[in-house]
Structures are given as structure tokens and as C-alpha cells.
Design a protein around this motif. Sequence first.
Motif, mmCIF file in Angstrom:
data_model
loop_
_atom_site.group_PDB
_atom_site.id
_atom_site.type_symbol
_atom_site.label_atom_id
_atom_site.label_comp_id
_atom_site.label_asym_id
_atom_site.label_seq_id
_atom_site.Cartn_x
_atom_site.Cartn_y
_atom_site.Cartn_z
ATOM 1 N N PHE A 165 -1.124 5.469 -0.826
ATOM 2 C CA PHE A 165 -2.385 4.978 -0.285
ATOM 3 C C PHE A 165 -2.022 3.674 0.881
ATOM 4 N N THR A 166 -1.553 2.522 0.083
ATOM 5 C CA THR A 166 -1.264 1.568 0.843
ATOM 6 C C THR A 166 -0.479 1.665 1.985
ATOM 7 N N ASN A 167 0.458 2.717 1.682
ATOM 8 C CA ASN A 167 1.202 2.883 3.035
ATOM 9 C C ASN A 167 0.672 3.375 4.521
ATOM 10 N N THR A 168 -0.667 3.792 4.159
ATOM 11 C CA THR A 168 -1.561 4.411 5.243
ATOM 12 C C THR A 168 -2.376 3.433 5.962
ATOM 13 N N LEU A 169 -2.374 2.262 5.662
ATOM 14 C CA LEU A 169 -3.457 1.351 6.047
ATOM 15 C C LEU A 169 -3.525 1.059 7.350
ATOM 16 N N THR A 170 -2.146 0.645 7.916
ATOM 17 C CA THR A 170 -1.965 0.308 9.413
ATOM 18 C C THR A 170 -2.561 1.436 10.274
ATOM 19 N N GLU A 220 -7.437 6.303 -8.628
ATOM 20 C CA GLU A 220 -7.301 6.198 -10.012
ATOM 21 C C GLU A 220 -8.166 7.195 -10.869
ATOM 22 N N PRO A 221 -7.868 7.326 -12.377
ATOM 23 C CA PRO A 221 -8.875 8.019 -13.072
ATOM 24 C C PRO A 221 -10.033 7.528 -13.343
ATOM 25 N N THR A 222 -10.961 8.403 -13.716
ATOM 26 C CA THR A 222 -12.329 8.033 -13.815
ATOM 27 C C THR A 222 -12.272 7.342 -15.141
ATOM 28 N N SER A 223 -11.507 7.381 -15.861
ATOM 29 C CA SER A 223 -11.644 6.384 -17.195
ATOM 30 C C SER A 223 -11.130 5.028 -16.778
ATOM 31 N N GLY A 224 -10.656 4.785 -15.682
ATOM 32 C CA GLY A 224 -10.270 3.057 -15.309
ATOM 33 C C GLY A 224 -8.945 3.141 -14.768
ATOM 34 N N PRO A 225 -8.588 2.290 -14.166
ATOM 35 C CA PRO A 225 -7.230 1.941 -13.294
ATOM 36 C C PRO A 225 -6.015 1.651 -14.469
ATOM 37 N N ARG A 226 -5.132 2.376 -13.894
ATOM 38 C CA ARG A 226 -3.652 2.134 -14.610
ATOM 39 C C ARG A 226 -3.114 1.000 -14.179
ATOM 40 N N ALA A 227 -1.865 0.738 -14.788
ATOM 41 C CA ALA A 227 -1.153 -0.541 -14.246
ATOM 42 C C ALA A 227 -0.947 -0.515 -12.535
ATOM 43 N N TRP A 228 -0.696 0.569 -12.311
ATOM 44 C CA TRP A 228 -0.010 0.772 -10.900
ATOM 45 C C TRP A 228 -1.100 0.964 -9.809
ATOM 46 N N ASP A 229 -2.495 1.156 -10.283
ATOM 47 C CA ASP A 229 -3.578 1.413 -9.386
ATOM 48 C C ASP A 229 -4.022 0.182 -8.724
#
Length: 550
Positions: A76-81, A100-109
Motif C-alpha cells: 500500500f505505501t508504495n502506491t502513495l505517490t 490490517e486484521p480487525t483484531s488489531g495491527p500486526r508488527a508490519w501494519d
Amino acid sequence: MTTVSAHVALTLGRHVDHVFGVMGNGNAYFLDALERSTRAQFTAVRHEAGGVVAADAFCRASGRLAAATATYGAGFTNTLTALAEAVQAHVPLVLVVGDEPTSGPRAWDVDQIAMASAVGARTYTVGRADAAATTVIAIEHALTYRVPTVLAIPYDVAALDAGPVPAAPEPRVPTPLAPRGAFAEASVRELADALATASRPFLLAGRGAWISGARDALGHLADVTGAVTASTALGRGIFPRPEFDLGVTGGFGAEGAMELVREADVAVVFGASLNQFTMRFGDLFAPGTRVFQVDVAPTATHPHVAGFVRADAASVAETLVTELIEAKSEPSGWRESIDIAALRAYEQGDSVAADGRLDPRTVANRIGELLPQDRVVVSDGGHFIGWANMYWPVASPDRLMMIGTAFQSIGLGWPSVPGAALARPESTIVLTTGDGGGLMALADLESAVRVAAGRGIAVVWNDAAYGAEINLYGLKGLAREPMMIPEVDFAALAAGVGAEGVVVRTMADLERLATWSAEPEASRRFLVLDCRISGDVIAPYQQEIIRVNS
């Protein structure tokens, strides 16, 4: 089992026929359903930004909605520009991403909703019970506000069984904005009176006028008033009578043409934002010119505008034609008294510049003579943008797209080609890019060659430098070393992915374009012209910027 991702794919597939992107963990189920269960065509690109760029180019070239897709996190971040460019340029598209999952962000989210919002894109997140309806809402938002929207599929929801796909309402698009109320109607009458009494009327149109479908009405209005016409860079070719058209305004305009604009006593601007480049940093019109603007923006977009009508360009142009005909208004006769062709002439260049490299003006002029007539030009950002805009004629605004300039970005050129190629399968697709932007987007050189094949041409303006920075800062005495690029052999890079590459060091080398154009499309390869040009020749629009900033 019909998953949440399938609900998104099946609903989206009813409204788009092309999706561009890169597969990853977050969109794998979506792409599986898209491939197996819809008629939408998925085209793989090699960088996530390229998916958004290709969808952007598809929309600009065809007028139809397209979609892009990427995974979560780094995808996703690669799409920002590219997403920011589409926002700034008011291009509707849908970007389907994992999240990210509905249960909450993971380390890389990361907070993707906040990031999308920061560049101006709204996010809609689907759930198990509302995926189809949310997809339609995202489409409707994109079309209504002419912006990209992000459609997020949480990781732990993507593969859940959502049951049969429910019927969802069709997206509703607003009707064209017409002048309403006494004040708006009085403004249109004032505008009609001004045109009826003008001795030297001038009409300027931008991409907004093209999107509104105003071409025919504007052509009729020009005939009824006897107005000289011109367009913004993104509106080139909108007026149907080129013999009375000055071409593009601003720094891409010929000097004689821009001098004539200052002679206008009444100027009417349709569907153009009047940014600093179109307005020549405030010098486009003379102080005595009465400037009117017709636009869907809430208010006038430049302080030089004396009268503003908030409405759809086509609607107002048609009303003006009717009022002027009913009033038996006569054309001014101004345009017939002018040698427009002479005023539009550009400097032809010196073939070879003082440093021994090719003069880009001469190269651009010759390429313009050799390019196939049925073409769509996609432009990356950089100093070189002046050459195509000045020397390559354009049939209509959907045949030259500058993807990157709205956000002042470079590096979006190569992935523009697949989008334009699939939008216009009958046309030759021509990319114009610099060596800096060309290297930045190199991941999608392969995508361009694969998709466009024998319908594709790339012109690389190779001056071994970031030309705009050299012109703006090198000339001020700043250190030039960070602005330089080792000379790269783009012809060799092109050959590595199956294209034909030609290093252009002499004008005679350009004749390969002539023979390539005469070959059958099926038997020729994508052609890359690596033009070794001089960085000492500064485009007029950059000279204007230098003047303003000096």
C-alpha cells in the motif's frame, strides 16, 4: 463458498473491465475471484505505484473507470505517490488493498486510512455483511467527486464466507451543474453581453471542459463570436477549428501566440483551474482584459477573474450560443484578420547544440513529423515536458496525458503505457520521459513493453542529469554533482525486456522511427529511442520559472 473478497471482485467487476496491480498476501483472494468469476481483465505490473498509474492513465485515455490493487503494508505505501497524483489531477479510480486484521495491527501494519487521507483519498473498509454495498459506495464516491478511493479488505475478513452476492444499487452520478437562480442567470446574461460587444474575444478551455463534453458547444461558441481560441496543457485539441486556435497557453505556448492573448478585450475560461503555469505567473492576460470563468469550483480560482459562473462548461456554452443567436449577434471578425499559423510557430533549434549533443527542439520537431497520426501520448514529469507539449500536435485532450505533473512528480511514465494501451487498443502509445524519471520507474519498463508491444514507442530525453534541477539550482551556483546522472544506455535496457532500442546521437538515427511506423504492428517490437540531448537548451516554460524565481 463465496468469500468477502469475491463479493468485492464480483461487484467491482460489474463496473470496471480493467484492473492493474501486484499480487500479495492482502489481495490474493480478491484476485483469485476476479480471475475466476468476472470478465474484468487483470494486468500485472511490477511496482505497486504502477498499478495506480496504469488505472489513472486508463481513465484519462478512455473516460472509463478502472481499478488498481495492492497488498497491505509496504504494498500500500508504495502506491502513495501515484495515489496523490490521481487526487491532485481529479482522476476517479478504485484502489483495492489488503489491510490490517480487525483484531488489531500486526508488527508490519501501518495506519493506511490515515496515510490515504493525508494525500486526499478516502478509504472504505468492507466487512462480512456489507462488502458488495461498500464496494458500490466506493465506486460512487470516486465518480461523484472525481477522486481515487481506497477499498480496504481486512486480512482476517478476506476469506470469510459471506454467502450469495446480494444485489447492490447502481452507483449514482450527479447530473451536470446548471446555472440556477437569479444571480447565476444574470451572470450568464452578463457574459453573453460581454461576448456580443467584444472586439477581440478569446476562449480558453481546460480538461474540465473536455470532461463535461463541451467540445462541440465551444466550437459553436467560437464561430458565433469570432473568438480566437486556446487551451491549457491538459485541454489541448479541445477546439474543433485548429486554424483559429493558438495552441496551449502558458510556458508551453509560442511567444507570438501569447502576445496575441494579451490583445483580447474579453476572455472566457471554461473548465480550467488557471494555475500559475497556465497564467504565466499572472502575465497571460493584459490588465485591461475582462476575464470571465465558468467552472464547477465553488468560486473563481484566480484573482484576475472579474466574472464567475459556477456551472458545467457544456451547459453554459450551449446557453451562450442560444442567447447570442437569438440576439442576432455578429462574429467579431478578429480571428480572420490574424495569421494564426505564424503566431504558433516554435523555434526549430540548431540540430546540434554547442556542447555537441542534439538540440532537443530539433529532435522534438522531427519526431512530431514521424509519429503515427493515430497516437496517444503519455508524459512523465521533468524538464523535458515542454518538448512534446510544444512540438507534437494533439487531436484531443484524451490523447496527451501528463501523469505526475499535478503532484510535481517524476517516475510515473513507464506504467502509464499499459493503462493507455488497453484503453485505446487501436492507437500507438507514445511515452515521453527523461532519464531521471525513466530510471525511477524502471520496474515497469517490462510492463510497458509486454502490454503495448508493437504499438508502443518511448522517447527518452537523455541529458545525463536531472534537468529541471540543473536549470533552477545549478544555474544559481549550487553544487551540480547531486543533479547529475551517469549516462545510461536505455536502448540496452529496452533490449533486455524484448524491445528494440535505438541510441539517437544524430538526426539521421531518428529515421528508424520512420521505417518502424511503416512496418506492420504485428511484426515490429516496442521501440525505445534513447535521445542523447543537450542539457544546455532550456525549455521556455523553465525559462519562465527561472525568471519568476530569480
